[in-house]
Every structure is written in C-alpha cells, then in structure tokens.
Design an enzyme around this catalytic site. Structure first.
Site, PDB file in Angstrom:
ATOM      1  N   ALA A 221      51.706  53.580  26.535  1.00 43.00           N
ATOM      2  CA  ALA A 221      50.905  53.382  25.329  1.00 43.00           C
ATOM      3  C   ALA A 221      51.771  52.592  24.351  1.00 43.00           C
ATOM      4  O   ALA A 221      53.000  52.599  24.457  1.00 43.00           O
ATOM      5  CB  ALA A 221      50.519  54.734  24.746  1.00 43.00           C
TER       6      ALA A 221
ATOM      7  N   GLY B 189      51.778  55.959  29.518  1.00 40.43           N
ATOM      8  CA  GLY B 189      50.363  55.631  29.702  1.00 40.43           C
ATOM      9  C   GLY B 189      50.102  54.751  30.927  1.00 40.43           C
ATOM     10  O   GLY B 189      48.993  54.745  31.458  1.00 40.43           O
TER      11      GLY B 189
ATOM     12  N   GLU C 250      50.081  57.078  33.789  1.00 44.03           N
ATOM     13  CA  GLU C 250      48.826  57.841  33.630  1.00 44.03           C
ATOM     14  C   GLU C 250      47.608  56.997  34.035  1.00 44.03           C
ATOM     15  O   GLU C 250      46.651  57.525  34.603  1.00 44.03           O
ATOM     16  CB  GLU C 250      48.710  58.333  32.178  1.00 44.03           C
ATOM     17  CG  GLU C 250      49.758  59.387  31.846  1.00 44.03           C
ATOM     18  CD  GLU C 250      49.918  59.637  30.357  1.00 44.03           C
ATOM     19  OE1 GLU C 250      50.111  58.676  29.585  1.00 44.03           O
ATOM     20  OE2 GLU C 250      49.838  60.800  29.943  1.00 44.03           O
TER      21      GLU C 250
ATOM     22  N   GLU D 281      57.848  60.176  27.690  1.00 46.70           N
ATOM     23  CA  GLU D 281      57.365  60.602  26.367  1.00 46.70           C
ATOM     24  C   GLU D 281      58.278  61.587  25.647  1.00 46.70           C
ATOM     25  O   GLU D 281      58.481  61.474  24.448  1.00 46.70           O
ATOM     26  CB  GLU D 281      55.954  61.210  26.487  1.00 46.70           C
ATOM     27  CG  GLU D 281      54.858  60.188  26.710  1.00 46.70           C
ATOM     28  CD  GLU D 281      54.570  59.923  28.177  1.00 46.70           C
ATOM     29  OE1 GLU D 281      55.417  60.292  29.036  1.00 46.70           O
ATOM     30  OE2 GLU D 281      53.513  59.354  28.476  1.00 46.70           O
TER      31      GLU D 281
HETATM   32  N1  CAA Z   1      54.887  49.795  23.510  1.00 46.78           N
HETATM   33  C1  CAA Z   1      55.020  48.699  22.763  1.00 46.78           C
HETATM   34  N2  CAA Z   1      55.776  47.653  23.133  1.00 46.78           N
HETATM   35  C2  CAA Z   1      56.422  47.719  24.307  1.00 46.78           C
HETATM   36  C3  CAA Z   1      56.318  48.842  25.149  1.00 46.78           C
HETATM   37  C4  CAA Z   1      55.497  49.920  24.717  1.00 46.78           C
HETATM   38  N3  CAA Z   1      55.293  51.007  25.464  1.00 46.78           N
HETATM   39  N4  CAA Z   1      57.076  48.636  26.244  1.00 46.78           N
HETATM   40  C5  CAA Z   1      57.639  47.413  26.090  1.00 46.78           C
HETATM   41  N5  CAA Z   1      57.228  46.864  24.944  1.00 46.78           N
HETATM   42  C6  CAA Z   1      57.610  45.549  24.385  1.00 46.78           C
HETATM   43  C7  CAA Z   1      59.015  45.574  23.831  1.00 46.78           C
HETATM   44  O1  CAA Z   1      59.025  46.095  22.521  1.00 46.78           O
HETATM   45  C8  CAA Z   1      59.369  44.103  23.864  1.00 46.78           C
HETATM   46  O2  CAA Z   1      58.744  43.467  22.793  1.00 46.78           O
HETATM   47  P1  CAA Z   1      59.563  42.324  21.946  1.00 46.78           P
HETATM   48  O3  CAA Z   1      59.824  41.236  22.945  1.00 46.78           O
HETATM   49  O4  CAA Z   1      58.603  41.930  20.879  1.00 46.78           O
HETATM   50  O5  CAA Z   1      60.805  42.978  21.465  1.00 46.78           O
HETATM   51  C9  CAA Z   1      58.674  43.627  25.133  1.00 46.78           C
HETATM   52  O6  CAA Z   1      57.662  44.593  25.418  1.00 46.78           O
HETATM   53  C10 CAA Z   1      59.606  43.548  26.326  1.00 46.78           C
HETATM   54  O7  CAA Z   1      60.221  44.832  26.475  1.00 46.78           O
HETATM   55  P2  CAA Z   1      61.819  45.025  26.580  1.00 46.78           P
HETATM   56  O8  CAA Z   1      62.527  43.936  25.854  1.00 46.78           O
HETATM   57  O9  CAA Z   1      62.113  46.428  26.164  1.00 46.78           O
HETATM   58  O10 CAA Z   1      62.008  44.828  28.149  1.00 46.78           O
HETATM   59  P3  CAA Z   1      63.167  45.452  29.060  1.00 46.78           P
HETATM   60  O11 CAA Z   1      63.064  44.766  30.370  1.00 46.78           O
HETATM   61  O12 CAA Z   1      64.479  45.415  28.353  1.00 46.78           O
HETATM   62  O13 CAA Z   1      62.784  46.984  29.230  1.00 46.78           O
HETATM   63  C11 CAA Z   1      61.265  48.815  29.656  1.00 46.78           C
HETATM   64  C12 CAA Z   1      61.601  47.335  29.944  1.00 46.78           C
HETATM   65  C13 CAA Z   1      62.337  49.707  30.282  1.00 46.78           C
HETATM   66  C14 CAA Z   1      59.918  49.073  30.287  1.00 46.78           C
HETATM   67  C15 CAA Z   1      61.243  49.040  28.133  1.00 46.78           C
HETATM   68  O14 CAA Z   1      60.413  48.048  27.541  1.00 46.78           O
HETATM   69  C16 CAA Z   1      60.706  50.387  27.726  1.00 46.78           C
HETATM   70  O15 CAA Z   1      61.416  51.370  27.829  1.00 46.78           O
HETATM   71  N6  CAA Z   1      59.451  50.441  27.245  1.00 46.78           N
HETATM   72  C17 CAA Z   1      58.854  51.660  26.740  1.00 46.78           C
HETATM   73  C18 CAA Z   1      58.472  52.586  27.888  1.00 46.78           C
HETATM   74  C19 CAA Z   1      57.919  53.884  27.338  1.00 46.78           C
HETATM   75  O16 CAA Z   1      58.603  54.649  26.686  1.00 46.78           O
HETATM   76  N7  CAA Z   1      56.645  54.134  27.629  1.00 46.78           N
HETATM   77  C20 CAA Z   1      55.974  55.339  27.197  1.00 46.78           C
HETATM   78  C21 CAA Z   1      55.267  55.100  25.905  1.00 46.78           C
HETATM   79  S1  CAA Z   1      54.625  56.577  25.217  1.00 46.78           S
HETATM   80  C22 CAA Z   1      53.165  56.848  26.009  1.00 46.78           C
HETATM   81  O17 CAA Z   1      52.779  56.149  26.923  1.00 46.78           O
HETATM   82  C23 CAA Z   1      52.367  58.019  25.481  1.00 46.78           C
HETATM   83  C24 CAA Z   1      51.165  58.369  26.206  1.00 46.78           C
HETATM   84  O18 CAA Z   1      51.203  58.994  27.242  1.00 46.78           O
HETATM   85  C25 CAA Z   1      49.878  58.125  25.601  1.00 46.78           C
END
Ligand code: CAA
Length: 260
Positions: free
Chosen positions: A66, A111, A114, A134
């Site tokens: 998400a 998400g 999920e 999360e």
């Molecule tokens: N939300 C918003 N933006 C996200 C995102 C997310 N979940 N995942 C990645 N992005 C964005 C980053 O912010 C980045 O944007 P910018 O270029 O503007 O900075 C872009 O996508 C590329 O991401 P990274 O630079 O971080 O890429 P990476 O290769 O270094 O890392 C990754 C990849 C390990 C997937 C890392 O992006 C990451 O950890 N993302 C978040 C994963 C996460 O925590 N997901 C769970 C979210 S909570 C949820 O989903 C709740 C629910 O159940 C409803």
C-alpha cells in the site's frame, strides 16, 4: 472507462490486469484501488473473458505494498476507511466468478503480497520476493494479510512472516506453499497465459462453480462444505456445457463449450 494506474487488456478469453505505477513500484494508493474496482466491474460484465491474470508493470515490482506516502498521516478514521477500501476491492477480486492468476514479477510486499493472496493461483518469477513488512512500519497488514496468509500457509508461517517482516525469495515462497509455481522471469507471462488458456478451455460455469464451492467451503464445517459442493455439482447439470462435455466424451470427439 478511464483508468490512470491500471491497464486492462484482453487476449482472446484471457484478461490481463497490470498495476501500472512503476515509479512507485506499483504501490497501491486509493486511486489505484479505485481503478482496480472499476476493472473488476468490467471483468464481471464480460461473459467472453474466462480467466484473468494480474501482474505489475516494470521489471522490479509486482506491487511494493500500500502507498506509504498516502498512509503516513492518516487519522484513525481515514486509516480504517483506507483498509476497508482495499479489503472491499480485494474481496471482490477473490469472489470474482472467474479464475484469477497472479503473475508475480518482482516485489510482492504488504498490500502486494495481499493482492496476490486474493488471487486464486500464484505463479512467481525467480526474481519475486514476498513479505509482510507492516509491523516494521508500526502497523498491521491491512488488506487481508492477517487472514488470507494464515489460511494459505498456516498460522505458524504467517505469524513468522508478519512478526519478523522477513522477506522471502520465490523458492522459499514455493516451499511454504505461498506460490504454486516458480518460473524464469522471461517465461512468467508465457506460463501465466498458458495456465489461463488451459483453464479457459474447460467449461467456464464449472470452473466458476468450483471456485465458489472452494471459497465458501473453506470457511465452514465439512458437512456444510460438501452441501455447497453438491449444490454446485447439481447446478452444472442445468448447463448446456455439461451436456456438451459428457456427450463429446461418449462420442469420442472434441468438445466445444459455450459458457451456457
Ligand atoms: N509506498 C509508496 N512508495 C513506494 C512504496 C510504497 N509501498 N514502495 C516503493 N515506493 C517508492 C519509493 O518511495 C521510491 O520512490 P522515489 O523514487 O520517489 O523515492 C520508488 O518507489 C522506488 O523505491 P526504492 O527507491 O525504495 O527502491 P529499492 O529498490 O531501493 O527498494 C523496496 C525496493 C525494498 C521494495 C522498497 O521500495 C520498500 O521497502 N518499499 C516499501 C515496502 C513496504 O513496506 N510495503 C508495505 C507497505 S504497508 C502495507 O502494504 C499495508 C497494508 O497491508 C495495507
């Protein structure tokens, strides 16, 4: 149908739904969830589509979760609304009366994991990575992760993944039963389409009723569950496709199903 973050394509009897926000690794914001809702409306209406594939755009991610940027400053009420929106859309996908295959091409986190769990079948690229990060963000999974992951892989593995935020590679996901199959990245869509086409060759109403029986039955006691099965089985005998399937077998000829 105006869509900004999801692409819907149709190839014969198979629909391909691509989550398309590659710059944010296809993170699910409200707008994307609403697009997906609209796509499900369209898939529900289209009687010529017999199977659906869900995938992510770009090389890196299926869906990286998400949208954290959107969630960061939500109030309690707004967060509940966001979770309800995701849960509503994913439940609609889970209950869509057509088989849905997730072609997991990269990160399937939070998400994203999920979303894949709301599909019937998961095929993963060797590059795919799964996890529920999360609790590391100070929240619980919000789009069904606490429920569907445990139902699919068992509570022990689900709790380990959710409590530790461990990210597992495709081979580990296969080992714990999170995915059905792992394939080379360049073969992913080919495999997903081959499976979708194989499913589409069978009687669509029988496939649909099997899905309904499995989804309903898994939630109840076995006596109620087998009643659902008997109901589905009986309903098949009101279809032209049952007559066609069995007659073709007896007459030793190819069958031709009509979704009737
Ligand atoms: N939300 C918003 N933006 C996200 C995102 C997310 N979940 N995942 C990645 N992005 C964005 C980053 O912010 C980045 O944007 P910018 O270029 O503007 O900075 C872009 O996508 C590329 O991401 P990274 O630079 O971080 O890429 P990476 O290769 O270094 O890392 C990754 C990849 C390990 C997937 C890392 O992006 C990451 O950890 N993302 C978040 C994963 C996460 O925590 N997901 C769970 C979210 S909570 C949820 O989903 C709740 C629910 O159940 C409803």
């Amino acid at each position: 149908m105006e869509l900004n973050n999801v692409i819907l394509e149709k190839e014969g009897k198979v629909a391909i739904v691509t989550i398309n926000r590659p710059k944010a690794l296809n993170a699910l914001n409200s707008a994307t969830l609403k697009d997906l809702d609209v796509v499900i409306d369209e898939l529900e209406k289209d009687d010529d589509i017999y199977a659906v594939i869900v995938t992510g755009s770009g090389e890196k991610a299926f869906v990286a979760g998400a949208d954290i940027t959107e969630m960061k400053d939500l109030s309690t009420i707004e967060a509940r609304k966001f979770s309800s929106l995701g849960n509503k859309v994913f439940r609609r996908l889970e209950n869509l009366e057509k088989p849905v295959i997730a072609a997991v091409n990269g990160f399937a986190l939070g998400g994203g994991c999920e979303l894949s769990l709301s599909c019937d079948i998961r095929i993963a690229s060797e590059k795919a990575k799964f996890g529920q990060p999360e609790t590391g963000l100070g929240i619980t999974p919000g789009f069904g992760g606490t429920q569907r992951l445990a139902r699919l892989v068992g509570t022990g593995v689900a709790k380990e993944l959710i409590y530790t935020c461990k990210i597992v590679k495709a081979d580990e996901a296969l080992r714990v039963g999170l995915v059905n199959k792992v394939v080379e990245p360049e073969k992913l869509m080919e495999e997903a389409k081959a499976m979708a086409t194989a499913i589409a060759a069978n009687a669509p109403i029988a496939v649909k009723l099997s899905k309904v029986a499995i989804n309903r039955g898994i939630q109840c006691d076995i006596d109620t569950a087998v009643m659902y099965e008997a109901e589905a089985f009986g309903e098949c005998f009101s279809t032209e496709d049952q007559t066609e399937g069995m007659t073709a077998f007896v007459e030793k000829r190819d069958k031709s199903f009509k979704n009737k």
